[in-house]
Scaffold this motif. Structure first.
Motif, PDB file in Angstrom:
ATOM      1  N   VAL A  24     132.566 113.867  22.737  1.00  0.00           N
ATOM      2  CA  VAL A  24     133.694 112.137  23.510  1.00  0.00           C
ATOM      3  C   VAL A  24     133.174 111.093  23.722  1.00  0.00           C
ATOM      4  N   LYS A  26     129.924 110.934  23.146  1.00  0.00           N
ATOM      5  CA  LYS A  26     129.504 109.610  21.953  1.00  0.00           C
ATOM      6  C   LYS A  26     130.158 108.374  21.082  1.00  0.00           C
ATOM      7  N   GLU A  27     131.425 108.947  20.977  1.00  0.00           N
ATOM      8  CA  GLU A  27     132.513 108.443  20.337  1.00  0.00           C
ATOM      9  C   GLU A  27     133.206 107.232  20.742  1.00  0.00           C
ATOM     10  N   ILE A  28     133.611 106.954  22.525  1.00  0.00           N
ATOM     11  CA  ILE A  28     134.228 106.558  23.272  1.00  0.00           C
ATOM     12  C   ILE A  28     133.692 106.295  24.178  1.00  0.00           C
ATOM     13  N   GLY A  29     132.862 106.451  24.858  1.00  0.00           N
ATOM     14  CA  GLY A  29     131.675 106.061  25.963  1.00  0.00           C
ATOM     15  C   GLY A  29     131.842 106.274  27.076  1.00  0.00           C
ATOM     16  N   LYS A  30     132.616 107.551  27.259  1.00  0.00           N
ATOM     17  CA  LYS A  30     133.643 108.027  28.715  1.00  0.00           C
ATOM     18  C   LYS A  30     133.731 109.236  29.080  1.00  0.00           C
TER      19      LYS A  30
END
Length: 53
Positions: A24, A26-30
């Motif tokens: 998560v 890596k995908e959205i930075g949160k």
């Protein structure tokens, strides 16, 4: 004015594993410990409806 019933306001919470938390991030930075969605959203992700022409 909302026409949602109390049934529509339920929330399903899914705890993420450390590996899922990393994905998560890596995908959205949160960062996230869990994800929350309505039962309808969960059902759509598990068994999406496909329309055949």
């Amino acid at each position: 004015m909302s026409t949602e019933s109390s049934k529509d306001k339920r929330v399903v919470s899914i705890e993420l594993t450390p590996t899922q938390q990393e994905q998560v991030f890596k995908e959205i930075g949160k960062s996230a410990d869990s994800i929350e969605m309505s039962p309808a959203e969960l059902e759509e992700r598990i068994a999406p409806r496909r329309f055949q022409p």
